[in-house]
Design an enzyme around this catalytic site. Sequence first.
Site, PDB file in Angstrom:
ATOM      1  N   PRO A   1       0.791  -1.232   0.000  1.00  0.00           N
ATOM      2  CA  PRO A   1       0.000   0.000   0.000  1.00  0.00           C
ATOM      3  C   PRO A   1       0.822   1.280   0.000  1.00  0.00           C
ATOM      4  O   PRO A   1       1.848   1.366   0.670  1.00  0.00           O
ATOM      5  CB  PRO A   1      -0.817  -0.113   1.297  1.00  0.00           C
ATOM      6  CG  PRO A   1      -0.133  -1.144   2.121  1.00  0.00           C
ATOM      7  CD  PRO A   1       0.507  -2.077   1.156  1.00  0.00           C
ATOM      8  N   ASN A   2       0.334   2.220  -0.769  1.00  0.00           N
ATOM      9  CA  ASN A   2       0.875   3.580  -0.897  1.00  0.00           C
ATOM     10  C   ASN A   2       2.178   3.652  -1.698  1.00  0.00           C
ATOM     11  O   ASN A   2       2.667   4.746  -1.993  1.00  0.00           O
ATOM     12  CB  ASN A   2       1.070   4.246   0.484  1.00  0.00           C
ATOM     13  CG  ASN A   2      -0.243   4.342   1.233  1.00  0.00           C
ATOM     14  OD1 ASN A   2      -1.213   4.891   0.715  1.00  0.00           O
ATOM     15  ND2 ASN A   2      -0.300   3.784   2.431  1.00  0.00           N
TER      16      ASN A   2
ATOM     17  N   ARG B   1       5.140  10.697  -2.908  1.00  0.00           N
ATOM     18  CA  ARG B   1       4.811  10.523  -1.492  1.00  0.00           C
ATOM     19  C   ARG B   1       6.035  10.826  -0.614  1.00  0.00           C
ATOM     20  O   ARG B   1       7.082  10.194  -0.778  1.00  0.00           O
ATOM     21  CB  ARG B   1       4.406   9.054  -1.297  1.00  0.00           C
ATOM     22  CG  ARG B   1       4.282   8.619   0.126  1.00  0.00           C
ATOM     23  CD  ARG B   1       4.225   7.101   0.222  1.00  0.00           C
ATOM     24  NE  ARG B   1       3.987   6.697   1.590  1.00  0.00           N
ATOM     25  CZ  ARG B   1       4.206   5.472   2.048  1.00  0.00           C
ATOM     26  NH1 ARG B   1       4.643   4.530   1.236  1.00  0.00           N
ATOM     27  NH2 ARG B   1       3.971   5.183   3.309  1.00  0.00           N
TER      28      ARG B   1
ATOM     29  N   TYR C   1      11.108   8.859   0.917  1.00  0.00           N
ATOM     30  CA  TYR C   1      11.061   7.794  -0.091  1.00  0.00           C
ATOM     31  C   TYR C   1      11.699   8.165  -1.431  1.00  0.00           C
ATOM     32  O   TYR C   1      11.732   7.343  -2.349  1.00  0.00           O
ATOM     33  CB  TYR C   1       9.603   7.361  -0.304  1.00  0.00           C
ATOM     34  CG  TYR C   1       8.966   6.800   0.947  1.00  0.00           C
ATOM     35  CD1 TYR C   1       9.415   5.597   1.481  1.00  0.00           C
ATOM     36  CD2 TYR C   1       7.945   7.469   1.611  1.00  0.00           C
ATOM     37  CE1 TYR C   1       8.854   5.076   2.644  1.00  0.00           C
ATOM     38  CE2 TYR C   1       7.369   6.958   2.769  1.00  0.00           C
ATOM     39  CZ  TYR C   1       7.830   5.772   3.277  1.00  0.00           C
ATOM     40  OH  TYR C   1       7.276   5.252   4.424  1.00  0.00           O
TER      41      TYR C   1
ATOM     42  N   ASN D   1       8.087  -5.488  -0.607  1.00  0.00           N
ATOM     43  CA  ASN D   1       7.946  -4.359   0.298  1.00  0.00           C
ATOM     44  C   ASN D   1       6.457  -4.278   0.606  1.00  0.00           C
ATOM     45  O   ASN D   1       5.666  -3.784  -0.206  1.00  0.00           O
ATOM     46  CB  ASN D   1       8.438  -3.061  -0.344  1.00  0.00           C
ATOM     47  CG  ASN D   1       8.389  -1.888   0.632  1.00  0.00           C
ATOM     48  OD1 ASN D   1       7.769  -1.979   1.695  1.00  0.00           O
ATOM     49  ND2 ASN D   1       9.037  -0.791   0.270  1.00  0.00           N
TER      50      ASN D   1
ATOM     51  N   ALA E   1       2.940  -0.675   4.932  1.00  0.00           N
ATOM     52  CA  ALA E   1       2.438  -0.706   6.311  1.00  0.00           C
ATOM     53  C   ALA E   1       1.918  -2.087   6.725  1.00  0.00           C
ATOM     54  O   ALA E   1       1.859  -2.385   7.925  1.00  0.00           O
ATOM     55  CB  ALA E   1       1.354   0.348   6.484  1.00  0.00           C
TER      56      ALA E   1
ATOM     57  N   GLU F   1      12.626  -9.356   2.077  1.00  0.00           N
ATOM     58  CA  GLU F   1      11.878  -8.190   2.559  1.00  0.00           C
ATOM     59  C   GLU F   1      12.694  -6.920   2.287  1.00  0.00           C
ATOM     60  O   GLU F   1      13.892  -6.891   2.558  1.00  0.00           O
ATOM     61  CB  GLU F   1      11.648  -8.343   4.077  1.00  0.00           C
ATOM     62  CG  GLU F   1      10.993  -7.142   4.734  1.00  0.00           C
ATOM     63  CD  GLU F   1      10.811  -7.333   6.240  1.00  0.00           C
ATOM     64  OE1 GLU F   1      11.268  -8.365   6.796  1.00  0.00           O
ATOM     65  OE2 GLU F   1      10.210  -6.431   6.863  1.00  0.00           O
TER      66      GLU F   1
ATOM     67  N   HIS G   1      12.684  -2.543   2.685  1.00  0.00           N
ATOM     68  CA  HIS G   1      12.116  -1.257   3.089  1.00  0.00           C
ATOM     69  C   HIS G   1      13.032  -0.155   2.587  1.00  0.00           C
ATOM     70  O   HIS G   1      14.253  -0.217   2.790  1.00  0.00           O
ATOM     71  CB  HIS G   1      11.940  -1.164   4.603  1.00  0.00           C
ATOM     72  CG  HIS G   1      10.990  -2.188   5.099  1.00  0.00           C
ATOM     73  ND1 HIS G   1       9.641  -2.116   4.842  1.00  0.00           N
ATOM     74  CD2 HIS G   1      11.205  -3.355   5.742  1.00  0.00           C
ATOM     75  CE1 HIS G   1       9.059  -3.191   5.329  1.00  0.00           C
ATOM     76  NE2 HIS G   1       9.973  -3.964   5.883  1.00  0.00           N
TER      77      HIS G   1
ATOM     78  N   ARG H   1      12.519   5.251  12.726  1.00  0.00           N
ATOM     79  CA  ARG H   1      11.252   5.971  12.601  1.00  0.00           C
ATOM     80  C   ARG H   1      10.326   5.637  13.779  1.00  0.00           C
ATOM     81  O   ARG H   1      10.785   5.185  14.818  1.00  0.00           O
ATOM     82  CB  ARG H   1      10.620   5.638  11.238  1.00  0.00           C
ATOM     83  CG  ARG H   1      11.536   6.060  10.065  1.00  0.00           C
ATOM     84  CD  ARG H   1      10.918   5.753   8.732  1.00  0.00           C
ATOM     85  NE  ARG H   1       9.692   6.510   8.525  1.00  0.00           N
ATOM     86  CZ  ARG H   1       8.805   6.242   7.551  1.00  0.00           C
ATOM     87  NH1 ARG H   1       9.065   5.243   6.687  1.00  0.00           N
ATOM     88  NH2 ARG H   1       7.715   6.958   7.436  1.00  0.00           N
TER      89      ARG H   1
HETATM   90  C1  DQA Z   1       8.129   1.173   4.033  1.00  0.00           C
HETATM   91  C2  DQA Z   1       8.122   1.445   5.535  1.00  0.00           C
HETATM   92  C3  DQA Z   1       6.745   1.227   6.114  1.00  0.00           C
HETATM   93  O1  DQA Z   1       6.740   1.468   7.503  1.00  0.00           O
HETATM   94  C4  DQA Z   1       5.744   2.158   5.463  1.00  0.00           C
HETATM   95  O2  DQA Z   1       4.440   1.904   5.952  1.00  0.00           O
HETATM   96  C5  DQA Z   1       5.777   2.095   3.975  1.00  0.00           C
HETATM   97  C6  DQA Z   1       7.070   1.987   3.307  1.00  0.00           C
HETATM   98  C7  DQA Z   1       9.492   1.498   3.382  1.00  0.00           C
HETATM   99  O3  DQA Z   1       9.701   1.060   2.262  1.00  0.00           O
HETATM  100  O4  DQA Z   1      10.312   2.198   3.987  1.00  0.00           O
HETATM  101  O5  DQA Z   1       4.755   2.215   3.318  1.00  0.00           O
HETATM  102  O6  DQA Z   1       7.877  -0.207   3.819  1.00  0.00           O
END
Ligand code: DQA
Length: 145
Positions: free
Chosen positions: A9-10, A17, A22, A74, A77, A98, A100, A107
């Site tokens: 998501p997102n 964003r 990011y 990735n 959230a 995984e 990020h 954070r």
């Molecule tokens: C994320 C870190 C997560 O906490 C966050 O909700 C994201 C992006 C990252 O790539 O740093 O959406 O996965």
Amino acid sequence: MRILIINGPNLNLLGRREPGIYGTQTFEAYLGTLRQKYPDVVIDYFQSNHEGDIIDRIHEAGFGADICDGIILNAGAYTHTSIAIHDAIKAVPIPTIEVHISNVHTREEFRHHSFISPVAHGIVIGFGIDGYRLALEGLLKMLAR
Ligand code: DQA
């Protein structure tokens, strides 16, 4: 070799964003450079804002019509909330790395716990968008063993 990158998501908003966290590159632009760098690897890409769709895609990569050799995930959230994605990764017979983009450990505290990490074969955190390349290189080495 066929690798699936899944963004949760997102992450469709990468480039727009919170660019301070990011970065300013869209994932599509980055994916183009990654595919050019690895012409012998088929890199599939799937992004979804929906937990169940991510789970379905993991199943397809592991058992279904879209079988892959490994997954780079990735989960956004959902990393911090989803036992269902944890179970899906555990259920399929292919490795998941995984990723990020940000260093989640510097954070908010709610980002410090990952349901993905215990079932991931490797973890890349905090290297910006280039973390996907690092994950791909690690995954290819892992698969060649
Ligand atoms: C994320 C870190 C997560 O906490 C966050 O909700 C994201 C992006 C990252 O790539 O740093 O959406 O996965």
